[in-house]
Design a protein around this motif. Structure first.
Motif, PDB file in Angstrom:
ATOM      1  N   UNK A  31      20.337  10.951  63.600  1.00  0.00           N
ATOM      2  CA  UNK A  31      20.106  12.371  63.894  1.00  0.00           C
ATOM      3  C   UNK A  31      20.998  12.814  65.053  1.00  0.00           C
ATOM      4  N   UNK A  32      21.546  14.010  64.931  1.00  0.00           N
ATOM      5  CA  UNK A  32      22.482  14.470  65.960  1.00  0.00           C
ATOM      6  C   UNK A  32      21.745  14.863  67.251  1.00  0.00           C
ATOM      7  N   UNK A  33      22.537  15.047  68.270  1.00  0.00           N
ATOM      8  CA  UNK A  33      22.000  15.410  69.584  1.00  0.00           C
ATOM      9  C   UNK A  33      21.223  16.732  69.492  1.00  0.00           C
ATOM     10  N   UNK A  34      21.820  17.692  68.779  1.00  0.00           N
ATOM     11  CA  UNK A  34      21.205  19.006  68.647  1.00  0.00           C
ATOM     12  C   UNK A  34      19.849  18.918  67.957  1.00  0.00           C
ATOM     13  N   UNK A  35      19.826  18.180  66.825  1.00  0.00           N
ATOM     14  CA  UNK A  35      18.579  18.063  66.061  1.00  0.00           C
ATOM     15  C   UNK A  35      17.493  17.376  66.891  1.00  0.00           C
ATOM     16  N   UNK A  36      17.938  16.330  67.606  1.00  0.00           N
ATOM     17  CA  UNK A  36      16.978  15.597  68.450  1.00  0.00           C
ATOM     18  C   UNK A  36      16.404  16.527  69.525  1.00  0.00           C
ATOM     19  N   UNK A  37      17.301  17.313  70.103  1.00  0.00           N
ATOM     20  CA  UNK A  37      16.905  18.216  71.177  1.00  0.00           C
ATOM     21  C   UNK A  37      15.922  19.273  70.677  1.00  0.00           C
TER      22      UNK A  37
END
Lengths: 45, 561
Positions: free
Chosen positions: B1-7
């Motif tokens: 999962x990308x940084x954005x999605x995680x955030x």
């Protein structure tokens, strides 16, 4: 357009779709909660 | 999962937690929570609007892809050459004009409405105009009913109308006097064609010569050029992003199938090993083989579907061969009995074929009709003048004569039905020999609309009119536009199982194919697998990304586009 400091135009298609899913699912959740809280408010008044 | 999605996921979790933990017992607490949720809704709706905007931007960007303009150019060229029918020597002018189809449609007049019938009649008139023959009401004189109706129809058609009240009234008036009006018109059109047949054949001959001379090609060279273009078109379409995307939009392909793991799994099924085990060169070769196999399989499946036409051609040829053998035997016997035989004044044998006999019968009946109608024209004398009798119908007050003539018109209609079948046999006899290939037979079968329709009905007795038409279109498209490599090489007399020929070839090239793959139960799956690999490879080589296609198809539903 930026979300959390990241440009939407730069993310991959799958990420964008997943992002939309996360956000729209949460909006649905919030809508449900909002309806509940409105009912509670009406009952108290 | 990308940084954005995680955030975002984390942020949503926190906000959910806030809603869960905030107290909601007192009215103030409830109001505070309500305010909090409203703020959150506002924030997330704005975020969603931004996401939707970006999704729409990408959707528009990807779907704005245009078809390669070269495709239209190549298509147009192929169609132009096809419409010329230059290489179709066995096709007569009647078929080249398209009268076979129009008259077949008119023959089924009882299933159609007047507007459709009128359009087809006027189309016939236009077809004659295209070959340089301008028809007028005077040409429609087989009966006073035809004269009366066609005068009105032609007059109205000249104003661009084929279904006006004036026409309907004229039809109503004539129909009750002669319910066989449409059969009369059909016979009249065939008579016009017969009268002008030589002229029309010459028109096509001259046109062909002119075009070939302009192109500086022979018929064979043109056919080869056309075949090259068909191959080119096939390749252009297969690698064209617009066409690929449309295949997903119209559900020919499904995004769920076009996933790398699915591709690898299918590839492994076909070659019995993981495609990653192949070297780059081996993989490229195998991809070409798979593409060829796909082409062969589509050809084979179409051949199976239309094989009944080839069988019918072979059956008619067999009948004709027997008839010819019988005729020759009869001739030999007649010669034995009477050495002179039946001969004309020039010493030629006068025994006529069935086709010639039918032609003569039709001509005799037309002569009789013209005599009754008073429109008969004596054969033109070599010298001097010949006088055409008055064209008006002179026996219209003699009911017995009219009745006799009307019977003759219907007899001619029946004779034309017979002569069409007879001509089909003659064409087969003249064009099919022991060296003919399966494609030659299918091509021959595709020329005459009436023959195709009759044979299709024989094969599928419950078929409806529209399905006959669409099947004929498919047959003609297949014969004219397919990039053949199997049935154009297999002799019609070979008893080979084509599926085994195909299987053996690709087994030699390293594919794990079995007889079962080609069985009725297995062929659909094999085609689906080969299609998947081939199309996947085409997409990779095309000007559209698979990721873009997958995005567009998924986003389409969300964006309700």
């Amino acid at each position: 357009m930026e979300v959390k400091g990241i440009k939407l135009s730069e993310i991959e298609h799958t990420e964008l779709l997943e992002l939309h899913k996360q956000v729209s699912d949460f909006i649905k959740f919030l809508d449900g909660e909002y309806e509940n809280i409105k009912k509670m408010e009406a009952e108290r008044l | 999962m990308s940084k954005l999605l995680k955030s975002i996921e984390k942020k949503i979790e926190i906000d959910k937690e806030i809603i869960n933990v905030l107290p909601k017992t007192g009215i103030k607490q409830i109001k505070d929570l309500k305010k909090k949720i409203e703020t959150m809704l506002d924030k997330y709706n704005k975020m969603d609007a931004s996401i939707i905007k970006e999704m729409n931007r990408r959707y528009d960007n990807i779907t704005s892809i245009k078809e390669n303009p070269e495709i239209a150019v190549v298509k147009k060229q192929i169609l132009e050459w096809n419409n010329l029918g230059l290489s179709d020597d066995a096709q007569n002018a009647f078929e080249k004009m398209g009268l076979d189809k129009l008259l077949y449609n008119l023959n089924g007049y009882y299933k159609k409405d007047l507007g459709t019938i009128n359009k087809d009649i006027i189309r016939c008139v236009k077809k004659f105009k295209e070959v340089g023959i301008q028809l007028t009401k005077k040409d429609f004189n087989i009966s006073e009913y035809v004269s009366e109706y066609m005068s009105v129809l032609l007059e109205e058609a000249s104003k661009g109308v084929t279904n006006s009240e004036i026409i309907k009234n004229a039809f109503e008036k004539v129909y009750w006097k002669c319910s066989d009006l449409i059969p009369h018109i059909i016979v009249n059109i065939r008579q016009i064609y017969d009268k002008h047949e030589e002229e029309i054949e010459l028109f096509y001959k001259n046109k062909t010569e002119k075009i070939l001379s302009e192109l500086n090609l022979t018929k064979e060279q043109l056919e080869a050029k056309k075949q090259e273009l068909v191959e080119k078109l096939d390749s252009l379409v297969n690698l064209d992003g617009r066409n690929i995307l449309d295949s997903f939009f119209n559900n020919t392909y499904s995004v769920s199938d076009y996933k790398r793991e699915n591709y690898d799994k299918t590839y492994e099924k076909i070659i019995s090993k993981n495609p990653d085990e192949l070297t780059k060169e081996e993989k490229a070769d195998m991809d070409i083989n798979i593409s060829d196999l796909h082409n062969n399989l589509v050809e084979y499946v179409n051949y199976l579907e239309f094989k009944f036409l080839i069988d019918e051609i072979l059956k008619l040829r067999e009948e004709k061969l027997k008839e010819v053998a019988k005729e020759q035997e009869e001739k030999a016997n007649a010669n034995k009995k009477d050495k002179k035989g039946k001969k004309d004044k020039n010493g030629k044998n006068t025994q006529k074929s069935e086709y010639e006999t039918l032609k003569l019968e039709i001509k005799t009946l037309f002569d009789d009709i013209e005599k009754i109608n008073g429109t008969h024209v004596e054969e033109k004398p070599k010298f001097g003048f010949f006088k055409k009798k008055e064209e008006q119908i002179i026996n219209k007050n003699d009911p017995a004569k009219i009745l006799e003539r009307d019977k003759k018109i219907l007899s001619i209609k029946d004779l034309y039905a017979k002569i069409d079948i007879c001509r089909q046999k003659e064409v087969i006899f003249a064009n099919v020999n022991d060296t003919s290939k399966l494609l030659d037979l299918l091509r021959l079968a595709s020329y005459n609309y009436g023959f195709l329709a009759r044979t299709i009905i024989k094969q599928y007795p419950d078929i409806i009119e529209n399905d006959i038409h669409s099947m004929i279109e498919r047959i003609r498209k297949f014969v004219r536009l397919y990039n053949f490599s199997v049935i154009n090489n297999i002799n019609m007399l070979e008893k080979k199982d084509i599926s085994i020929v195909i299987k053996d070839k690709y087994k030699l090239l390293g594919m794990a194919l079995t007889k079962e793959n080609f069985s009725e139960a297995g062929i659909d799956e094999l085609i689906k697998d080969i299609q998947l690999i081939k199309s996947y490879n085409d997409i990779v080589r095309s000007n559209i990304l698979l990721e873009d296609i997958q995005y567009v198809i998924n986003a389409k539903e969300i964006l309700k586009r």
